[in-house]
Design an enzyme around this catalytic site. Structure first.
Site, PDB file in Angstrom:
ATOM      1  CD  GLU A  16      29.481  36.852  35.875  1.00 29.97           C
ATOM      2  OE1 GLU A  16      29.956  36.398  36.929  1.00 29.97           O
ATOM      3  OE2 GLU A  16      28.460  37.579  35.850  1.00 29.97           O
ATOM      4  CB  SER A 206      33.969  36.786  34.590  1.00 34.03           C
ATOM      5  OG  SER A 206      33.284  35.659  34.102  1.00 34.03           O
ATOM      6  CD  GLN A 240      46.868  36.526  55.073  1.00 39.27           C
ATOM      7  OE1 GLN A 240      46.484  37.029  56.124  1.00 39.27           O
ATOM      8  NE2 GLN A 240      47.603  35.428  55.046  1.00 39.27           N
ATOM      9  CB  ILE A 242      46.957  32.505  49.397  1.00 44.10           C
ATOM     10  CG1 ILE A 242      45.693  32.758  50.231  1.00 44.10           C
ATOM     11  CG2 ILE A 242      47.644  31.224  49.851  1.00 44.10           C
ATOM     12  CD1 ILE A 242      45.942  32.931  51.708  1.00 44.10           C
ATOM     13  CB  SER A 353      36.423  27.371  29.678  1.00 47.18           C
ATOM     14  OG  SER A 353      35.816  28.608  29.393  1.00 47.18           O
TER      15      SER A 353
END
Length: 379
Positions: A16, A206, A240, A242, A353
């Site tokens: 990052e 990120s 998994q 979602i 952001s």
């Protein structure tokens, strides 16, 4: 009143690096110059600390190329004298002599990922007895590692996505994990994980190294995703997928011991997905493609559910002993269940952001937010 002198750190050895540079550019441009004097310390990708590099304020994401901290004419190495604490920051001159960078009132480490957000640099500042913005050593280390974040959250009774964790250090790197494919698939099946799966490095950010695996029973596809994640960390999570909306909530606690506050939760809306594209929130969607997504704060959810997301974010922040700031990322299912995906202890401060946008929508400006965080650690 004399200005407080604040070291703003950026760059670093992590993937990052460039995002940290952009975050620092935003912070420096928004810093209240009447209250604070910034001392800019960049960290190169090789881990060298320098002053006198390129001015971060000129960096943005509009030019295509990602910025990096580089030595330029006039750059000097930063040398620390741990015993001198807040007076222990020096620059090495060309002739080898040391010049003091002056008394440092606080450090704002705008660093993302390993060696900046994982407790390492926080431990250094603890040893120097230098005040710094953000979570402490344990919180930073635990939240950098998605596996241990889930362990702590589950222990606090906070729902998390089902998944398994792999140690890939003994895997067949030469064969790109092909020989391990059936064993990995067997673990997925034994855990009863439903597809799609998301394979991710445990200690990265990120969306580096994250792959979506959609074909059930395809051992080769799964192994390739694990191999990709292993380039960033030997500990790899398989989670998994979602069926839920991803909702992010900014948490603020400038002074340790105070009650944390939660912003209005926000949502990253993937615009190309709305157009029929199969898209998840990868690196390009976050930073490189302005048409890929936009932020909505507050998220379009019922008021009761928004409050539940806020309450869960504060509970998660407390569960990991957070201080300063964090962004708590949650899944909200169609049935109204809220489960925490991860906690970012130094969330992005880039112009697009979520963290600053969420607080701005909640009533705290970008500049006031930075001021509160710094003043919360001053002595």
């Amino acid at each position: 009143m004399a200005k407080k002198r604040v070291v703003v750190m950026y760059g670093g050895k992590a993937d990052e690096h460039s995002i940290s540079c952009i975050s620092a550019a935003g912070v420096l441009k928004a810093l209240d110059a009447d209250r604070f004097e910034a001392i800019e310390i960049g960290i190169t990708k090789a881990g060298q600390w320098i002053v006198g590099g390129q001015d971060p304020r000129v960096w943005d994401l509009n030019g295509g190329a990602l910025p990096t901290v580089e030595r330029v004419e006039g750059s000097r190495d930063v040398v620390l004298d741990v015993a001198l604490g807040q007076d222990g920051f020096f620059a090495r001159e060309a002739d080898g002599t040391m010049t003091s960078l002056g008394h440092v009132d606080a450090v704002l480490p705008v660093l993302h990922g390993p060696f900046g957000e994982d407790g390492t640099i926080q431990g250094l500042f603890e040893m120097m007895d230098v005040p710094y913005v953000g979570c402490g050593v344990l919180t930073s280390a635990a939240c950098m590692d998605k596996h241990y974040t889930k362990v702590l959250l589950a222990a606090a009774g906070i729902p998390v996505a089902p998944g398994i964790t792999l140690d890939t250090r003994s895997f067949d790197k030469d064969g790109e994990f092909a020989a391990d494919a059936d064993a990995v698939l067997a673990q997925v099946e034994a855990a009863g994980l439903s597809y799609p799966l998301f394979v991710k490095p445990s200690r990265a950010g990120s969306s580096f190294g994250v792959t979506k695996v959609e074909h059930e029973g395809d051992a080769a596809e799964l192994a390739a995703a694990v191999y990709e994640a292993s380039h960033h960390d030997w500990r790899v999570l398989i989670e998994q997928g979602i069926d839920a909306r991803e909702i992010e909530c900014a948490v603020l606690c400038p002074k340790a011991g105070e009650e944390p506050r939660a912003s209005w939760p926000g949502e990253i809306v993937l615009d190309k997905r709305a157009g029929g594209d199969d898209q998840f929130y990868d690196f390009d969607s976050k930073y490189m493609d302005a048409t890929a997504s936009h932020v909505e704060v507050p998220a379009k959810l019922p008021a009761e559910l928004l409050e539940r997301v806020r309450e869960t974010a504060v509970k998660a922040f407390k569960a990991v002993d957070g201080t300063g700031l964090s962004r708590v990322d949650s899944f909200v299912t169609p049935g109204g269940e809220v489960m925490v995906n991860e906690i970012n202890t130094m969330p992005g401060f880039t112009p697009i952001s979520m963290y600053p946008k969420a607080w701005e929508a909640t009533g705290i400006t970008y500049t006031d937010l930075i001021t509160a965080l710094i003043e919360g650690v001053l002595r």
